[in-house]
Design an enzyme around this catalytic site. Structure first.
Site, PDB file in Angstrom:
ATOM      1  CE  LYS A 179      -3.868   1.971   2.694  1.00  0.00           C
ATOM      2  NZ  LYS A 179      -4.770   1.767   3.845  1.00  0.00           N
ATOM      3  CB  SER A 193      -8.017   3.808   2.910  1.00  0.00           C
ATOM      4  OG  SER A 193      -7.196   3.130   3.853  1.00  0.00           O
ATOM      5  CB  SER A 232      -8.435   0.712   5.562  1.00  0.00           C
ATOM      6  OG  SER A 232      -9.175   1.896   5.512  1.00  0.00           O
TER       7      SER A 232
HETATM    8  N1  GLN Z   1     -13.223   4.430   6.645  1.00  0.00           N
HETATM    9  C1  GLN Z   1     -12.479   4.766   7.815  1.00  0.00           C
HETATM   10  C2  GLN Z   1     -12.015   6.195   7.718  1.00  0.00           C
HETATM   11  O1  GLN Z   1     -12.236   6.791   6.724  1.00  0.00           O
HETATM   12  C3  GLN Z   1     -11.333   3.837   8.013  1.00  0.00           C
HETATM   13  C4  GLN Z   1     -10.196   4.078   7.106  1.00  0.00           C
HETATM   14  C5  GLN Z   1      -9.017   3.228   7.445  1.00  0.00           C
HETATM   15  O2  GLN Z   1      -9.137   2.199   8.100  1.00  0.00           O
HETATM   16  N2  GLN Z   1      -7.844   3.693   7.043  1.00  0.00           N
HETATM   17  O3  GLN Z   1     -11.447   6.725   8.595  1.00  0.00           O
END
Ligand code: GLN
Length: 483
Positions: free
Chosen positions: A76, A151, A175
């Site tokens: 990532k 994400s 995410s």
């Molecule tokens: N959807 C959550 C956020 O926007 C989690 C994102 C993540 O785990 N990086 O904060």
């Protein structure tokens, strides 16, 4: 060749059926051919990959072994990679080449992995759809009109489309698990502190945790083995021995106590997903598990608490991107304040700016007690709910997401609608617990995930349950049409 899992690749390499270099060539060609449809990579690292593959082949020829020796993966794009752009999905870091490798990257490289590239992601890991990336949205290989989740949507789409067997990802509020659910993968968020955060660009430091995304629990065990462990460079890394995760896969589920929280089956849950969750429960019962209804009474407060704590930490973490030390710098600033304002205004996208503002507001004098402190108290209540539940059960099971992957653009005008989709995943981050999502069926041709949660450091238990489930079901083997 591209259909092989990490475990199959390890066996093939050990049996000299193919070399890591041959496999790497095949996958790079496949990425070049198919990724334009998906947009799952921000950067490809062909030269690095071929060099690492040759080196891994040479190590094998010298008698070295190891499940990750010669295994192609991707990172990532928030894991720092020395000399390679590490963008975090943001214009702010479009020109940033990390001066060092993240601990996760260094550990996996030492184990012999081959880095094919850096995967697309929501900007600074903020999002649940992978639509906030500066590099454009990622498409879901199961239906190109739908989001892959976020994400870590780039890692998920690439692995689901068989562009590579596994990838690293991070999970601040879901995410890893949510994109795994949306793309029919297995994804594991480890216990907070199990995987080093050093060199992992911070979103919300008390919630962020790196982990594996792969097609099977068996592969998650292999990749996690290479990622986990104490790191003196990360003060929140925990000095606990790392168990042999692959050895934990084969335990019997006889007598395993599975808790199903009654709060999970509220009106917000798609009834078709509820049915698939019940089917997975029945499957595990057949394997000897005992099911018990439990309660997590504070779950309803978790989203508001998370969406105060995460932006608060983000507003602090992202203050370092000021156009002075690194990252985007505006043209011809008039003075220092103008430099800060315009560099940050131009470098950050809308969602990141929204979170910085919310976070700074929640932390400001007069509001701190009302919002941030309150949210931290809720966080403790959420943790206490889990501690009470784990006195009665060994595993908690439920849906990973309330709905399957939505259409691209469907939630763009309503950020709160997107935040609500995180309802089942964020509690594990608030409590620091490990969680896994595994494929459990389809709704309208889109994959559905079931989430398992376990007590601290029981990653092996999660992998064990998921592996036994996968030995008896074939959801995880289904491949998206066209890939
Ligand atoms: N959807 C959550 C956020 O926007 C989690 C994102 C993540 O785990 N990086 O904060």
């Amino acid at each position: 060749m591209h259909h092989m899992t990490l475990a199959e690749i390890a066996r093939g390499l050990a049996d000299k059926k193919f070399s890591s270099e041959e496999l790497t060539q095949v996958l790079l060609a496949r990425i070049a051919q198919l990724d334009p449809q998906l947009n799952s990579f921000i950067s490809l690292t062909e030269e690095l990959a071929l060099g690492q593959a040759k080196a891994a082949d040479a190590r094998r020829a010298n008698g070295e072994t190891g499940a990750l020796l010669g295994a192609p993966i991707a990172h990532k794009d928030l894991f720092c990679t020395q000399g390679i752009r590490t963008s975090c999905g943001s214009k702010m870091l479009d020109n940033f080449k990390a001066p060092y490798d993240a601990t996760v990257v260094a550990k996996l490289a030492a184990a012999g992995t081959v880095t094919l590239g850096k995967t697309n992601m929501d900007e600074f890991a903020m999002g649940s759809a992978n639509e906030s990336s500066y590099y454009g949205a990622v498409k879901n290989p199961w239906n190109l009109e739908h989001v892959p989740g976020g994400s870590s949507g780039g890692s998920a789409a690439a692995v689901a489309a068989r562009l590579l067997p596994a990838a690293t990802a991070t999970d601040t509020g879901g995410s890893i698990r949510q994109p795994a659910a949306f793309t029919n993968l297995t994804g594991l968020k480890p216990t907070y502190g199990r995987v080093s955060r050093w060199g992992m660009i911070a979103y919300a430091s008390s919630l962020d945790q790196g982990g594996p995304l792969a097609r099977t629990a068996e592969d998650c065990a292999i990749l996690l083995q290479g990622m986990a462990g104490f790191d003196p460079n990360d003060s929140t890394s925990i000095d606990e021995p790392v168990p042999d995760y692959s050895a934990s896969l084969n335990g019997s589920l006889q007598g395993l106590r599975i808790g199903v929280p009654k709060e999970y089956f509220s009106a917000g849950l798609d009834p078709r997903i509820a049915e698939l969750v019940h089917n997975s429960v029945k499957e595990l019962e057949k394997l000897g598990a005992v099911i018990k209804e439990i309660s997590l009474p504070n779950m309803q407060h978790a989203i508001p608490a998370y969406y105060v704590i995460a932006p608060a930490e983000a507003s602090s973490n992202l203050s370092r991107f000021d156009g002075v030390r690194f990252g985007h710098r505006c043209e011809n600033p008039e003075n220092l304040v103008d430099l800060y304002k315009r560099s940050r205004g131009e470098g950050f996208g809308a969602e990141v700016q929204r979170r910085i503002m919310v976070g700074a507001y929640a932390l400001s004098a007069g509001y701190y007690d009302a919002y941030y402190l309150k949210a931290q108290k809720i966080r403790r209540l959420v943790k206490n709910d889990f501690m009470a539940a784990f006195n009665e059960v060994d595993i908690i099971l439920g849906p990973t997401t309330p709905n399957p992957a939505w259409k691209l653009g469907a939630k763009n005008s309503d950020p709160i609608a997107e935040y609500l989709e995180d309802v089942y995943t964020i509690t594990a981050n608030l409590a620091g617990l490990p969680g896994l999502s595994m494929p459990a069926g389809f709704v309208d041709g889109l994959p559905v995930g079931v989430q398992l949660l376990a007590p601290y450091f029981q990653e092996g238990r999660l992998l064990n349950v998921a592996h036994q489930y996968q030995l008896n079901t074939d959801w995880h083997t289904r491949t998206p049409t066209g890939f």
